[in-house]
Design a protein around this motif. Structure first.
Motif, mmCIF file in Angstrom:
data_model
loop_
_atom_site.group_PDB
_atom_site.id
_atom_site.type_symbol
_atom_site.label_atom_id
_atom_site.label_comp_id
_atom_site.label_asym_id
_atom_site.label_seq_id
_atom_site.Cartn_x
_atom_site.Cartn_y
_atom_site.Cartn_z
ATOM 1 N N THR A 1 13.640 9.747 -12.932
ATOM 2 C CA THR A 1 14.552 8.648 -13.219
ATOM 3 C C THR A 1 13.829 7.314 -13.309
ATOM 4 O O THR A 1 14.088 6.518 -14.219
ATOM 5 C CB THR A 1 15.628 8.563 -12.129
ATOM 6 N N TYR A 2 12.887 7.079 -12.394
ATOM 7 C CA TYR A 2 12.318 5.738 -12.263
ATOM 8 C C TYR A 2 10.898 5.592 -12.808
ATOM 9 O O TYR A 2 10.438 4.475 -13.023
ATOM 10 C CB TYR A 2 12.335 5.304 -10.793
ATOM 11 N N MET A 3 10.199 6.692 -13.011
ATOM 12 C CA MET A 3 8.806 6.576 -13.437
ATOM 13 C C MET A 3 8.614 6.771 -14.934
ATOM 14 O O MET A 3 7.498 6.658 -15.429
ATOM 15 C CB MET A 3 7.946 7.593 -12.677
ATOM 16 N N GLY B 1 0.808 -1.207 0.000
ATOM 17 C CA GLY B 1 0.000 0.000 0.000
ATOM 18 C C GLY B 1 0.842 1.257 0.000
ATOM 19 O O GLY B 1 0.463 2.273 -0.584
ATOM 20 N N LEU B 2 2.013 1.203 0.660
ATOM 21 C CA LEU B 2 2.908 2.358 0.759
ATOM 22 C C LEU B 2 4.331 1.876 0.547
ATOM 23 O O LEU B 2 4.793 0.960 1.217
ATOM 24 C CB LEU B 2 2.774 3.012 2.136
ATOM 25 N N TYR B 3 5.038 2.512 -0.369
ATOM 26 C CA TYR B 3 6.373 2.083 -0.771
ATOM 27 C C TYR B 3 7.334 3.246 -0.547
ATOM 28 O O TYR B 3 7.202 4.308 -1.167
ATOM 29 C CB TYR B 3 6.347 1.682 -2.241
ATOM 30 N N LYS C 1 13.585 1.045 -8.639
ATOM 31 C CA LYS C 1 13.278 0.560 -9.985
ATOM 32 C C LYS C 1 11.961 -0.194 -10.042
ATOM 33 O O LYS C 1 11.341 -0.284 -11.105
ATOM 34 C CB LYS C 1 14.408 -0.329 -10.496
ATOM 35 N N TYR C 2 11.497 -0.704 -8.896
ATOM 36 C CA TYR C 2 10.273 -1.497 -8.903
ATOM 37 C C TYR C 2 9.008 -0.648 -8.975
ATOM 38 O O TYR C 2 7.927 -1.172 -9.238
ATOM 39 C CB TYR C 2 10.215 -2.390 -7.663
ATOM 40 N N CYS D 1 2.281 -1.200 -6.566
ATOM 41 C CA CYS D 1 1.951 -0.611 -5.272
ATOM 42 C C CYS D 1 1.022 0.590 -5.423
ATOM 43 O O CYS D 1 0.926 1.190 -6.486
ATOM 44 C CB CYS D 1 3.228 -0.213 -4.544
ATOM 45 N N LEU D 2 0.373 0.945 -4.331
ATOM 46 C CA LEU D 2 -0.641 1.996 -4.369
ATOM 47 C C LEU D 2 -0.042 3.387 -4.235
ATOM 48 O O LEU D 2 -0.302 4.271 -5.051
ATOM 49 C CB LEU D 2 -1.658 1.765 -3.251
#
Length: 499
Positions: free
Chosen positions: A345-347, A257-259, A326-327, A333-334
């Motif tokens: 960079t990552y999105m 839910g939260l990363y 990177k994930y 995830c939410l």
């Protein structure tokens, strides 16, 4: 899945981080709140001058003007008009106006000076200053470098420099106010520094994942002023999915839910809750805030710990390895905690519909949203051995003004609002994030009150990401030491300025 939406939002966010900053102010939805940006003219025109141009008749006769600047990857110091890149062209135009108007030739000497090398950067600057080399007319420093140079007595008081006017909108009021020591200010930032904007911290919301869990109306709630920690913890519960069959404990590829990655971004919650690390008492002395070990910070700490560490199916994931960013492009995830640099960079390869949220309020009693800013941004300052401090002031002020007049209208009005906006909701949310930026003197003197070892900032974060409960004990043991260090540091700065 929604590639076109992804591209639009990525472009939108790339533009966001070239916007200027203001001090925190009331939410646009609050009674009397300003729903327009005072940074740039809303019709795409440059800001009208209401007083005589302070630079009328000023000319430094083609003088070379040298900056010592820290190395970074974003466009801040100079641009190339031949690339066809709008941001590069805008910065190029800003510099050209300054050079032509003031009769100077800008030269940026760029040296390593980030979190790992800023002390070496300071040593190089101090060596030149101590030798009276007059090598640099101005400095563009990593924020912690500016603080160290201030403590060393290497910087001029900007309030004593002609042409600098910190009442102007291109200088964030909260940064200026909360870094003034007595009657002195040694560094400033704002429209002059795009790096400041890349470091704004916020949350990314995976709209596709929200739909899977029948979660809706979150951005609308935030725009109405109702986005709180209670709501955040409510929506992240029940989202966790073990995708590895328990083969790896707390695997970063699971659904959460939260990363959250890296302890510095935990400040998005602390500062977002309106909490402080250092405040000024009635006598104007900097002291450690009662917030650090207070009920609200302990409650926030405990709720975050529960989200991250309450068993194998905890709704949140925390890790210190940047590699795990990177994930987030997988869309599993939410909610994600991000800053602008990491988002870009990552999105960029994220193939799902996402939107941006400001940091949640502690509760509904909190009147406004607050936005924390990471350390890797530039502070602009003048070395005490600068040959002509007033020329330095003129260049810095005009770079900031033309960033406001030229860079901001082109990028914000033309690109952000008209070309790449994903609707009124996103535009208004970005305004809230930008307007909510806050600064804290405890971050300014981070290294002087314990740094990465035992500063109030680090101790609160440590309890969250190490799943400990040491903060209350440490605050009781260390507050006297912190306050003594604050007092000694501020007094030393004043004494060096007086001497």
């Amino acid at each position: 899945m929604k590639t076109q939406m992804k591209i639009i939002l990525a472009l939108l966010l790339a533009v966001l981080f070239t916007l200027p900053l203001l001090a925190a102010c009331s939410d646009p939805e609050a009674p009397g709140g300003d729903t327009t940006s005072p940074i740039a003219a809303t019709d795409g025109e440059t800001v009208e001058e209401t007083t005589a141009d302070p630079f009328a008749g000023v000319n430094f006769n083609d003088t070379d003007f040298t900056f010592l600047a820290w190395k970074q990857s974003i466009v801040e110091y100079f641009g190339d008009d031949s690339k066809g890149d709008m941001i590069e062209s805008a910065v190029f135009k800003r510099n050209s106006i300054v050079e032509t108007k003031l009769g100077v030739k800008l030269d940026f000497i760029v040296e390593a000076g980030n979190s790992s090398t800023f002390k070496t950067f300071c040593e190089a600057a101090n060596t030149n200053i101590s030798a009276g080399a007059h090598a640099y007319d101005a400095l563009a420093c990593y924020s912690r470098a500016a603080s160290l140079l201030m403590v060393n007595g290497s910087l001029a008081n900007l309030y004593d420099v002609d042409y600098l006017n910190f009442d102007n909108d291109w200088w964030p009021e909260s940064l200026v106010k909360l870094n003034t020591i007595g009657d002195a200010l040694y560094f400033a930032s704002g429209d002059i520094a795009s790096s400041l904007l890349y470091q704004m911290m916020f949350l990314g919301l995976n709209n596709d994942k929200a739909k899977e869990y029948n979660i809706s109306g979150i951005q609308e709630l935030a725009l109405e002023g109702g986005w709180t920690l209670d709501k955040m913890f409510e929506i992240i519960n029940g989202v966790y999915v073990d995708k590895t069959g328990g083969a790896t404990s707390r695997d970063p590829t699971n659904t959460y839910g939260l990363y959250v990655i890296a302890h510095p971004v935990l400040d998005v919650f602390y500062l977002g809750a309106g909490l402080h690390y250092v405040e000024f008492d009635a006598d104007g002395q900097a002291v450690v805030s009662a917030d650090v070990g207070g009920d609200k910070s302990i409650d926030l700490r405990d709720r975050l710990k529960q989200a991250f560490w309450n068993g194998s199916d905890s709704p949140g994931f925390f890790h210190t390895s940047n590699e795990n960013y990177k994930y987030i492009s997988s869309g599993e995830c939410l909610l994600y905690v991000l800053d602008g640099t990491r988002l870009q960079t990552y999105m960029r390869n994220a193939d799902y519909d996402y939107s941006i949220l400001c940091a949640p309020k502690y509760n509904l009693d909190q009147e406004q949203y607050y936005t924390g800013v990471g350390f890797p941004h530039s502070m602009y300052c003048i070395p005490i051995d600068a040959d002509d401090r007033d020329m330095s002031g003129a260049v810095i002020e005009m770079l900031a003004r033309e960033g406001y007049n030229e860079v901001t209208p082109v990028i914000f009005e033309t690109s952000f609002k008209y070309r790449y906006s994903n609707g009124e909701g996103d535009a208004r949310m970005f305004d809230i994030i930008r307007r909510g930026v806050v600064f804290d003197f405890g971050r300014t003197l981070f290294d002087q009150i314990g740094g990465d070892t035992n500063s109030p900032i680090r101790l609160w974060r440590n309890d969250v990401y190490q799943n400990t409960s040491l903060l209350t004990t440490m605050v009781a043991k260390t507050t006297k030491t912190w306050n003594l260090a604050l007092s000694d540091t501020v007094n030393a700065i004043k004494e060096k300025a007086a001497g």
